[in-house]
Scaffold this active site. Structure first.
Site, PDB file in Angstrom:
ATOM      1  N   CYS A  80       0.797  -1.220   0.000  1.00  0.00           N
ATOM      2  CA  CYS A  80       0.000   0.000   0.000  1.00  0.00           C
ATOM      3  C   CYS A  80       0.832   1.273   0.000  1.00  0.00           C
ATOM      4  CB  CYS A  80      -0.919   0.019   1.223  1.00  0.00           C
ATOM      5  SG  CYS A  80      -0.051   0.046   2.812  1.00  0.00           S
ATOM      6  N   GLN A  81       2.129   1.217   0.304  1.00  0.00           N
ATOM      7  CA  GLN A  81       2.917   2.433   0.467  1.00  0.00           C
ATOM      8  C   GLN A  81       2.896   3.365  -0.745  1.00  0.00           C
ATOM      9  OE1 GLN A  81       3.895  -0.555   1.415  1.00  0.00           O
ATOM     10  NE2 GLN A  81       4.350  -0.423   3.592  1.00  0.00           N
TER      11      GLN A  81
END
Length: 348
Positions: A80-81
């Protein structure tokens, strides 16, 4: 009819565990992280696991694993970063290459046409406008004949003891499908689950200590100054409660941001969203509600609703990263049950 789960970007297995608890059958998983692979393999010994980057994975392997007598579910909860707020405004030349991972997952969906598709990520993934990875992925699903639902869900609304907003995409080739209704909240049948509900039964340990009988009940060590800081933090308190001599230099100079760092969790409410540094006192409101330490690996896993017999491997930092990146097990279970109910209605 059985629903076989193919878990891409599986991490330590939060999605697979939730789907398994909902009665689905994990049969395949893929991830490139070695520590996550050890964790996954230990907890799912019968699942075919591949330690590989999806960009290098030979997808022909899937041919022998897909049983057309069963329904199939592909889940693609990519890292998700790249979609956090810090990354959504970068120039095109600096776009994180991990954003393309959903494109590789989409190619597998197009090749094998699973009955169901599940994607979970941070809300920032949806905020990227225009010809974004998510928009292209969703548009391609439409062209392949899928009916999709995309929305932001509040994990605490499904019994997760954590304020964790997530983007979910749920799609099927068999009619339309809806999200499960929320069950927890001030106006619903059950109150929000709390930190107390999920971690109060774990025995006390000190900072840097490992409990001899409870797997992964290990807390990170604290420096002398940080031990003084947590000791000076009252229940539900934060760094604003410290005496002047314990304040960081940046706070002494007037910086007022990141007010949750060094704070204690509140017993009688959901925790703030766990991150990949969820056992670090200085990286969020991750202080134990009473004990003079940050929460342990076991407590962090519990707040992500992992069962207590789920084991984690790797360094302490790696275990925290695995937990912080995971889909909350109870959230996955709820969506898995929704998929199972949809399949049963279709079969009936």
């Amino acid at each position: 009819m059985s629903i076989d789960v193919f878990d891409f970007f599986s991490g330590c297995g939060g999605t697979s565990k939730g789907f398994e608890l909902a009665g689905l059958r994990p049969v395949f998983a893929l991830d490139f992280d070695e520590a996550s692979s050890e964790t996954f393999r230990c907890n799912f010994p019968d699942v075919e696991f591949y330690l590989s980057d999806i960009t290098q994975f030979d997808s022909r392997i899937l041919r022998d694993l897909i049983d057309r007598k069963n329904l199939t579910l592909f889940c693609g909860c990519a890292p998700c970063q790249p979609f956090t707020r810090q990354n959504t405004r970068k120039p095109e030349s600096q776009v994180d290459p991990r954003r393309s991972l959903l494109t590789y997952f989409g190619a597998l969906v197009a090749r094998y046409l699973p009955d169901y598709v599940f994607v979970e990520n941070v809300p920032g993934m949806q905020r990227i406008k225009g010809n974004s990875t998510l928009n292209r992925f969703s548009s391609n699903l439409d062209k392949l004949g899928y009916s999709s639902r995309i929305g932001i869900v509040e994990s605490q609304g499904y019994g997760v003891p954590q304020r964790r907003r997530r983007l979910v995409l749920l799609a099927t080739r068999h009619g339309s499908i809806s999200f499960p209704r929320e069950t927890h909240g001030s106006e619903l049948e059950k109150p929000y689950a709390t930190v107390r509900d999920w971690i109060s039964d774990f025995p006390p340990i000190a900072a840097g200590e490992t409990h001899p009988d409870i797997p992964n009940h290990q807390a990170a060590n604290l420096s002398e100054i940080n031990l003084k800081r947590i000791m000076a933090t009252p229940p539900e308190g934060s760094r604003s409660d410290w005496p002047e001599e314990l304040h960081l230099d940046c706070h002494k100079s007037g910086y007022s941001g990141h007010t949750d760092v060094y704070g204690r969790m509140r017993w009688d409410g959901p925790a703030t969203g766990l991150t990949t540094r969820c056992i670090s006192l200085s990286n969020g409101r991750f202080g134990h509600p009473e004990q003079n330490r940050a929460i342990s690996i076991r407590e962090a896993a519990s707040l992500q609703t992992f069962p207590t017999d789920f084991r984690f491997f790797g360094s302490l930092g790696s275990q925290a990263k695995q937990i912080g990146n995971a889909v909350p097990v109870l959230l996955a279970k709820t969506f898995g049950a929704q998929i199972a109910d949809h399949a049963a209605e279709r079969a009936g």
